[in-house]
Design a protein around this motif. Structure first.
Motif, PDB file in Angstrom:
ATOM      1  N   SER A 261       0.857  -1.191   0.000  1.00 57.18           N
ATOM      2  CA  SER A 261       0.000   0.000   0.000  1.00 57.18           C
ATOM      3  C   SER A 261       0.889   1.235   0.000  1.00 57.18           C
ATOM      4  O   SER A 261       1.317   1.709   1.052  1.00 57.18           O
ATOM      5  N   ALA A 262       1.178   1.736  -1.201  1.00 59.48           N
ATOM      6  CA  ALA A 262       2.088   2.881  -1.308  1.00 59.48           C
ATOM      7  C   ALA A 262       1.529   4.105  -0.599  1.00 59.48           C
ATOM      8  O   ALA A 262       2.275   4.874   0.013  1.00 59.48           O
ATOM      9  N   GLY A 263       0.210   4.309  -0.665  1.00 60.57           N
ATOM     10  CA  GLY A 263      -0.376   5.471  -0.015  1.00 60.57           C
ATOM     11  C   GLY A 263      -0.188   5.461   1.490  1.00 60.57           C
ATOM     12  O   GLY A 263       0.193   6.472   2.089  1.00 60.57           O
ATOM     13  N   VAL A 264      -0.452   4.324   2.107  1.00 60.33           N
ATOM     14  CA  VAL A 264      -0.278   4.214   3.559  1.00 60.33           C
ATOM     15  C   VAL A 264       1.185   4.432   3.932  1.00 60.33           C
ATOM     16  O   VAL A 264       1.512   5.180   4.879  1.00 60.33           O
ATOM     17  N   PHE A 265       2.079   3.798   3.178  1.00 59.54           N
ATOM     18  CA  PHE A 265       3.504   3.932   3.490  1.00 59.54           C
ATOM     19  C   PHE A 265       3.970   5.371   3.337  1.00 59.54           C
ATOM     20  O   PHE A 265       4.677   5.912   4.203  1.00 59.54           O
ATOM     21  N   LEU A 266       3.585   6.019   2.253  1.00 65.82           N
ATOM     22  CA  LEU A 266       4.056   7.383   2.018  1.00 65.82           C
ATOM     23  C   LEU A 266       3.426   8.378   2.989  1.00 65.82           C
ATOM     24  O   LEU A 266       4.003   9.442   3.236  1.00 65.82           O
ATOM     25  N   ALA A 267       2.265   8.049   3.540  1.00 69.01           N
ATOM     26  CA  ALA A 267       1.723   8.894   4.599  1.00 69.01           C
ATOM     27  C   ALA A 267       2.695   8.958   5.772  1.00 69.01           C
ATOM     28  O   ALA A 267       2.915  10.022   6.360  1.00 69.01           O
ATOM     29  N   ALA A 268       3.282   7.798   6.104  1.00 68.41           N
ATOM     30  CA  ALA A 268       4.302   7.789   7.158  1.00 68.41           C
ATOM     31  C   ALA A 268       5.533   8.578   6.726  1.00 68.41           C
ATOM     32  O   ALA A 268       6.126   9.327   7.511  1.00 68.41           O
ATOM     33  N   ALA A 269       5.909   8.443   5.455  1.00 70.26           N
ATOM     34  CA  ALA A 269       7.103   9.129   4.959  1.00 70.26           C
ATOM     35  C   ALA A 269       6.943  10.644   4.991  1.00 70.26           C
ATOM     36  O   ALA A 269       7.931  11.375   5.137  1.00 70.26           O
ATOM     37  N   THR A 270       5.718  11.135   4.849  1.00 77.79           N
ATOM     38  CA  THR A 270       5.523  12.590   4.911  1.00 77.79           C
ATOM     39  C   THR A 270       5.920  13.157   6.268  1.00 77.79           C
ATOM     40  O   THR A 270       6.296  14.332   6.369  1.00 77.79           O
ATOM     41  N   GLN A 271       5.830  12.338   7.302  1.00 75.34           N
ATOM     42  CA  GLN A 271       6.151  12.788   8.651  1.00 75.34           C
ATOM     43  C   GLN A 271       7.619  12.583   9.004  1.00 75.34           C
ATOM     44  O   GLN A 271       8.058  13.009  10.076  1.00 75.34           O
ATOM     45  N   ARG A 272       8.359  11.958   8.115  1.00 78.26           N
ATOM     46  CA  ARG A 272       9.785  11.707   8.351  1.00 78.26           C
ATOM     47  C   ARG A 272      10.672  12.548   7.433  1.00 78.26           C
ATOM     48  O   ARG A 272      11.908  12.524   7.564  1.00 78.26           O
ATOM     49  N   THR A 273      10.076  13.239   6.486  1.00 80.40           N
ATOM     50  CA  THR A 273      10.814  14.065   5.537  1.00 80.40           C
ATOM     51  C   THR A 273      10.139  15.433   5.453  1.00 80.40           C
ATOM     52  O   THR A 273       8.994  15.596   5.878  1.00 80.40           O
ATOM     53  N   SER A 274      10.849  16.398   4.856  1.00 81.76           N
ATOM     54  CA  SER A 274      10.270  17.734   4.772  1.00 81.76           C
ATOM     55  C   SER A 274      10.432  18.379   3.404  1.00 81.76           C
ATOM     56  O   SER A 274       9.705  19.318   3.086  1.00 81.76           O
ATOM     57  N   ARG A 275      11.361  17.915   2.593  1.00 83.56           N
ATOM     58  CA  ARG A 275      11.654  18.576   1.332  1.00 83.56           C
ATOM     59  C   ARG A 275      11.512  17.658   0.123  1.00 83.56           C
ATOM     60  O   ARG A 275      10.956  18.039  -0.909  1.00 83.56           O
ATOM     61  N   ILE A 276      11.990  16.445   0.222  1.00 78.19           N
ATOM     62  CA  ILE A 276      12.077  15.549  -0.921  1.00 78.19           C
ATOM     63  C   ILE A 276      10.682  15.207  -1.450  1.00 78.19           C
ATOM     64  O   ILE A 276       9.741  15.007  -0.682  1.00 78.19           O
ATOM     65  N   GLN A 277      10.525  15.208  -2.782  1.00 77.15           N
ATOM     66  CA  GLN A 277       9.274  14.755  -3.372  1.00 77.15           C
ATOM     67  C   GLN A 277       9.136  13.240  -3.164  1.00 77.15           C
ATOM     68  O   GLN A 277      10.119  12.504  -3.175  1.00 77.15           O
ATOM     69  N   LEU A 278       7.903  12.790  -2.970  1.00 72.58           N
ATOM     70  CA  LEU A 278       7.620  11.379  -2.727  1.00 72.58           C
ATOM     71  C   LEU A 278       6.756  10.846  -3.859  1.00 72.58           C
ATOM     72  O   LEU A 278       5.870  11.548  -4.356  1.00 72.58           O
ATOM     73  N   GLY A 279       7.009   9.589  -4.281  1.00 76.42           N
ATOM     74  CA  GLY A 279       6.265   9.093  -5.423  1.00 76.42           C
ATOM     75  C   GLY A 279       5.964   7.607  -5.367  1.00 76.42           C
ATOM     76  O   GLY A 279       6.633   6.838  -4.675  1.00 76.42           O
ATOM     77  N   THR A 280       4.931   7.211  -6.103  1.00 68.76           N
ATOM     78  CA  THR A 280       4.552   5.808  -6.258  1.00 68.76           C
ATOM     79  C   THR A 280       4.933   5.365  -7.661  1.00 68.76           C
ATOM     80  O   THR A 280       4.621   6.029  -8.640  1.00 68.76           O
TER      81      THR A 280
END
Length: 347
Positions: free
Chosen positions: A57-76
């Motif tokens: 579940s890329a969406g669930v995982f990247l939701a966590a990643a939003t709280q661990r990063t601040s600048r880098i773009q995130l993608g599926t």
């Protein structure tokens, strides 16, 4: 020999984990995104894989990643739209984009998804072959993201906060413009261009009327731009790149053996679909750059995505990212100054 002009570098990580300890692998993948941000990468991407030891579940995982990063773009890279509800997926990923403050990129693919004989009956609660698995699901998904109001202007819904006009919530402004289509055939890239989506191409492509990987991919880029017209969209190229500069002798041998084990598939089209693969780029930065300078596709794009191999160890992924951003990316025209991290400072 043409020197590329790359203005955006990203990396794609498989998100592997052991069957008996998924937390360790998922946590390491979050740490790798943090590490990539520290190095200066512009984007970090995750694969979505079903029934495997990877991110389901890329969406669930990247939701966590939003709280661990601040600048880098995130993608599926990529979500198979066939298994998804175009509306519910839009709700989930809009939420992720809002949490990231507008850093999400959504890579999608259409068609019959992998493992359909096993997963189809579970996903669709019946005969999955009766369901629409076409590109139209991507269109419906994109339309949902645009946040148009449902029904007529006189239609309101009752909410605890009072009456409001109904539309998908939360509305993530601009997210629809950050949809990418993962294309690997003339038909798919032409469709992506015609519908105005960004394009992801990578290390796998269809051999249509040619046995040459680069010729096939060059024709696909032509088809994309012919259908895209005059609008501006992003194109990202993926390549498996494994620099050995700071690796020890045992690790260098592991990398070389990895590439050797995949070499035969590059010699001719594979399977009924005539799938073509290029060679993995493993070696010193000088050796890798020599290959990249000859890559006719790299010269036509502005974004390069480093695709990390499956089943490597965390410290190996970190070494690959560090060597790439230190020795290779600047030679390709990328000029965002990364923060240098010594090998001893890696986790």
């Amino acid at each position: 020999m043409t020197h590329p002009s790359i203005n955006h570098i990203g990396f794609l990580t498989p998100g592997n984990y052991r069957d008996d300890d998924p937390h360790e692998g998922l946590e390491n993948t979050l740490r790798l995104l943090e590490y990539g941000e520290t190095l200066g990468f512009d984007s970090g991407w995750v694969r979505q894989r079903h029934l495997e030891h990877g991110i389901s579940s890329a969406g669930v995982f990247l939701a966590a990643a939003t709280q661990r990063t601040s600048r880098i773009q995130l993608g599926t890279a990529v979500i198979q739209i066939g298994y998804e509800s175009p509306y519910r997926l839009a709700e989930d990923l809009s939420t992720v984009d809002v949490l990231s403050r507008g850093r999400l990129n959504i890579g999608l693919s259409a068609g019959t998804p992998a493992h359909a004989e096993l997963l189809g009956p579970l996903v669709f609660d019946g005969n999955w072959k009766d369901h629409d698995l076409s590109h139209e699901r991507v269109i419906r998904f994109a339309n949902n993201l645009r946040g148009e109001f449902l029904a007529d202007p006189e239609t309101f819904i009752a909410t605890p906060g009072g009456p409001q006009r109904p539309r998908l919530q939360p509305h993530a402004a601009g997210l629809a413009d950050r949809i990418w289509y993962g294309g690997g055939s003339l038909r798919s890239v032409g469709w992506a261009g015609k519908n105005g989506f960004n394009l992801m191409i990578g290390n796998v492509t269809a051999g249509e009327n040619t046995d040459d990987f680069y010729e096939a991919q060059s024709r696909q880029l032509d088809a994309y731009h012919e259908n895209l017209g005059n609008i501006s969209r992003r194109v990202s190229l993926g390549r498996v790149i494994v620099p050995t500069d700071s690796a020890d002798a045992a690790t260098r041998k592991k990398y070389t053996d990895y590439a050797a084990g995949r070499y035969q598939r590059t010699l001719k089209p594979q399977g009924d679909r005539r799938t073509l693969f290029p060679q993995d780029l493993v070696g010193t930065s000088e050796q890798i750059l020599e290959h990249l300078f000859k890559d006719p596709i790299l010269a036509r794009v502005g974004e390069l995505r480093l695709e990390l191999p499956y089943e490597f160890q965390q410290h190996e992924y970190e070494q690959i990212l560090s060597d790439f951003v230190t020795h290779i990316a600047p030679e390709l025209g990328w000029n965002s100054p990364p923060v240098r991290i010594s090998a001893g400072a890696r986790r």
